[in-house]
Structures are given as C-alpha cells and as structure tokens.
Design a protein around this motif. Sequence first.
Motif, mmCIF file in Angstrom:
data_model
loop_
_atom_site.group_PDB
_atom_site.id
_atom_site.type_symbol
_atom_site.label_atom_id
_atom_site.label_comp_id
_atom_site.label_asym_id
_atom_site.label_seq_id
_atom_site.Cartn_x
_atom_site.Cartn_y
_atom_site.Cartn_z
ATOM 1 N N ASN A 1 -6.271 -15.674 3.978
ATOM 2 C CA ASN A 1 -5.952 -15.341 5.372
ATOM 3 C C ASN A 1 -5.756 -13.841 5.552
ATOM 4 O OD1 ASN A 1 -6.126 -17.904 6.407
ATOM 5 N ND2 ASN A 1 -3.993 -18.391 5.992
ATOM 6 N N SER A 2 -6.847 -13.130 5.647
ATOM 7 C CA SER A 2 -6.819 -11.720 6.032
ATOM 8 C C SER A 2 -8.176 -11.409 6.650
ATOM 9 C CB SER A 2 -6.563 -10.807 4.829
ATOM 10 O OG SER A 2 -7.742 -10.627 4.066
ATOM 11 N N LEU A 3 -8.335 -10.176 7.125
ATOM 12 C CA LEU A 3 -9.622 -9.784 7.693
ATOM 13 C C LEU A 3 -10.756 -9.954 6.699
ATOM 14 C CD1 LEU A 3 -7.884 -8.597 9.971
ATOM 15 C CD2 LEU A 3 -9.230 -6.505 9.822
ATOM 16 N N TRP A 4 -10.434 -9.853 5.430
ATOM 17 C CA TRP A 4 -11.488 -9.839 4.407
ATOM 18 C C TRP A 4 -12.115 -11.209 4.205
ATOM 19 C CZ3 TRP A 4 -12.193 -4.963 4.318
ATOM 20 C CH2 TRP A 4 -11.100 -4.097 4.502
ATOM 21 N N TYR B 1 -11.105 -0.575 -1.869
ATOM 22 C CA TYR B 1 -9.672 -0.778 -2.050
ATOM 23 C C TYR B 1 -9.083 -1.799 -1.074
ATOM 24 C CZ TYR B 1 -9.856 3.200 -5.176
ATOM 25 O OH TYR B 1 -10.154 4.032 -6.230
ATOM 26 N N ALA B 2 -9.872 -2.730 -0.600
ATOM 27 C CA ALA B 2 -9.363 -3.731 0.333
ATOM 28 C C ALA B 2 -8.166 -4.514 -0.221
ATOM 29 C CB ALA B 2 -10.486 -4.680 0.738
ATOM 30 N N PRO B 3 -8.218 -5.005 -1.466
ATOM 31 C CA PRO B 3 -7.079 -5.797 -1.957
ATOM 32 C C PRO B 3 -5.776 -5.009 -2.015
ATOM 33 C CG PRO B 3 -9.013 -6.107 -3.350
ATOM 34 C CD PRO B 3 -9.313 -4.949 -2.448
ATOM 35 N N MET C 1 -8.536 -1.065 7.835
ATOM 36 C CA MET C 1 -9.829 -0.499 7.460
ATOM 37 C C MET C 1 -9.712 1.007 7.215
ATOM 38 S SD MET C 1 -11.949 -3.076 7.543
ATOM 39 C CE MET C 1 -13.587 -2.363 7.702
ATOM 40 N N LEU C 2 -8.998 1.705 8.102
ATOM 41 C CA LEU C 2 -8.820 3.142 7.934
ATOM 42 C C LEU C 2 -8.049 3.445 6.657
ATOM 43 C CD1 LEU C 2 -7.909 4.284 11.565
ATOM 44 C CD2 LEU C 2 -10.128 4.434 10.427
ATOM 45 N N ALA C 3 -7.020 2.666 6.371
ATOM 46 C CA ALA C 3 -6.220 2.911 5.178
ATOM 47 C C ALA C 3 -7.031 2.669 3.903
ATOM 48 C CB ALA C 3 -4.973 2.026 5.187
ATOM 49 N N ALA C 4 -7.843 1.632 3.895
ATOM 50 C CA ALA C 4 -8.678 1.362 2.718
ATOM 51 C C ALA C 4 -9.661 2.502 2.487
ATOM 52 C CB ALA C 4 -9.414 0.040 2.886
ATOM 53 N N ALA D 1 -0.770 1.801 1.078
ATOM 54 C CA ALA D 1 -1.750 2.448 0.215
ATOM 55 C C ALA D 1 -1.180 3.639 -0.536
ATOM 56 C CB ALA D 1 -2.949 2.898 1.048
ATOM 57 N N GLY D 2 0.088 3.999 -0.268
ATOM 58 C CA GLY D 2 0.694 5.136 -0.941
ATOM 59 C C GLY D 2 0.200 6.478 -0.436
ATOM 60 N N LEU D 3 -0.127 6.561 0.850
ATOM 61 C CA LEU D 3 -0.689 7.779 1.425
ATOM 62 C C LEU D 3 0.359 8.546 2.229
ATOM 63 C CD1 LEU D 3 -3.976 6.138 2.775
ATOM 64 C CD2 LEU D 3 -3.756 7.501 0.688
#
Length: 381
Positions: free
Chosen positions: A52-55, A66-68, A113-116, A149-151
């Motif tokens: 259950n996610s966009l992926w 890096y989606a996961p 999506m932007l974060a990945a 994502a640690g950004l």
Amino acid sequence: MLVAMTAYVCPRCRIESPTDALTWCCPKCRGPWDLEFASAPVSLPSLASRGNSLWRYEEALPPMRYAPEVTLGEGRTPLVPLLQAEAGAPASVSAKLDFLMPTLSFKDRGAVMLAAHALHLTEFGLSDRVVADSSGNAGTAVAAYGARAGLDCLVYVPRGTSPKKLEQIRAHGAEVVEVAGDREATARAAREAADEPGTFYASHVYNPYFLHGTKTYVYELWEELGGRLPETIVVPVGNGTLLLGAALAIEELLHHGLVDTRPALVAVQAEAVSPLAAAFHAGAEELGAPIPGRPTLAEGIAIPAPPRARQILRAVRATGGTFLTVTEDQIREAQRDLARRGLFVESTGVACWAAVRAAPPSPGLTVVPLCGAGAKTGLAA
C-alpha cells in the motif's frame, strides 16, 4: 557519470535536460519542465498482492532508485459516498479522502517522488540541500519526506502562513524562511535560492516528478472502481498539480487500453483569486493581464499567475470539462457541512464540495478530493 533514464523537456521550447542536472527550469523561456517518460500498463489483477504505497503502480512511475527508502505508505486513501444516486436523480458524488495521508494532505503524492529523486542526487554528490516554497501543505510534505530521506531542507513560506503548518514543517527538521509578501513573492525568493550551486529545487510546480506522483490519485480511482473511471473528476486548482497529474493518468490509461472513455475534468477556483477560470471562460489559451486578487479562505489555491496555466487550460478543454468558482460563504458552509458528515477538512480542501453543492452534478459518478485536514487550519471564521 550517471545515465539518466528519463529526461526533462520544456513543453514550449522542446529543450531537453538530463534529470540528473539541477537546472530547475527551461533555460530559454524559464518555464517548468515536463518529463520525457513512457509508462507501461498496470495489470489490475496483480494489484491485489502489492504493498500500500504509490509504488504499487510502479509500471506507471518514473524509475526511482531510492523509492523504498523514502515511502511512508502514502496513497490508497478511502473513497466514500457523499451523495447517492436515486430514482430520477442519476448523479452520485463520492469523496476521496486524501487528507488521510502521512502529512495530512494530498501533496504527499508528489513529495515522495521529489524526495526519492533528491536522495538520488545527494547520494551521487550532485546536491547537498533541498529548497521548496509553499503556502503550507507542499512545504510540510517536502519537509517530512526530506526528513525520511535524511536531507537538509529549506522551506520558503509567505508570512502569515498557518502557525500549525509552520509547526509541522519545523517538527520535521526543516528550516523555515518566512517571506514578506504574497505567494508569488515567496516563489521568487525560493527560485533565487534554487539558483545557488548544489541546490535541488523540490518544486511542486516546476518539477514534473511531482505530477507523476499526483497522477496516482486517478490510478487509485481506476483500481477502486474495478478498472473504470468516474464520469467526472472535480479538482481544486491553484498551480494545478493535482489536475495535471490526473490528466497524465487519464491519457496513460487510455493509451494502454485500460479505460475506454475520458472523464470530464472540472477545475475549481476561489472566486476571489480565479485567473484560470477567467481565461477559460474567455476562450483564452493563456492568462490575460493580471487580475488583482482578494483575500480568500482557500489559501492553498490562491495563485494569481500559475506557471503551468497553458497546460491546465488545455487539459480541462481536452476532456470537455469546465471551470467553476466558489464564494467565501460557500467555502465556509461546505466546511461545516462536511464536518457534520464526520469529515473535518481545511478550507482549501472543501472548495470542490462547495462547487458541487452549488451546481447540480452531472449524471454518473462524480469524485471530489478532500485534500487537507481541518486540523491544519481550524474552522473558517
């Protein structure tokens, strides 16, 4: 050197740029990018066994290394009836509860999506910080997924943004920059910061990865309805990111033979700030001279000069849709009406229900999004 599997392309100038570049806009016209990317068909039966996610719609999404690492389980929001079809009244209306997302707004669809993509750029030493601008919800979403994502994130917001939204952004560790002036002044300040070396502009307007996230809204409708789409999809429009994502999904589903008909896209703006509605009803392909706006409860769609205006107008016309506007009183009453039905939604997020209540829905199923939680702003005075 990295090999980009997709490319940015300017819809006006046809200039291309690799997606691994930090060029956030077309260098010729300074307009937003589209994404040169060909989706593959999604198998409806296969979805039953997917997460259950966009992926779950990975065939339709640009490849993401890096989606996961960044997903928070966004998507798969409920579709609930608001108005049932009855004898002599063949219309029904359902609401998709996109305020039930990790950061309580639909902006999570694009922010993940932007974060990945930003994490990909950071891991390969191409970027060391993320900049975003927002009236609140997009900034919150970028801050949350940036944290995941640690950004390092810097979020520009207009002075006077809801304190609850500012608290949310800061809670995720992002730095907030409050800009004196309106939403457009905030965007200009963020774009100046985005021009600095090593900066990824996580723009929900200029970066097309965001649109490929929001298109999952329609893929979820298609899945929920057993391989069909509603007759009408109503969306609130400021910068048009949900509408343009919906248009992308509709065209992909048609191209792959997964649906036979194109739903009408009905765009809703606040009467107080409605440049797109004015251009649409004037038969124009572009925005005309700037129209002074007035204060509105629907702050999230109070955009006087959306950069993707031409694309938005074209998308609505291509589906046989239209633009509707709502007054401040209609917004107030719609918010209270939904609350009486058990749904507490922020004032921007109720605009579509306000429009449907004011104009009888078309025959068949109409779907409206409830885009942000009422806890973000409280009840409109």
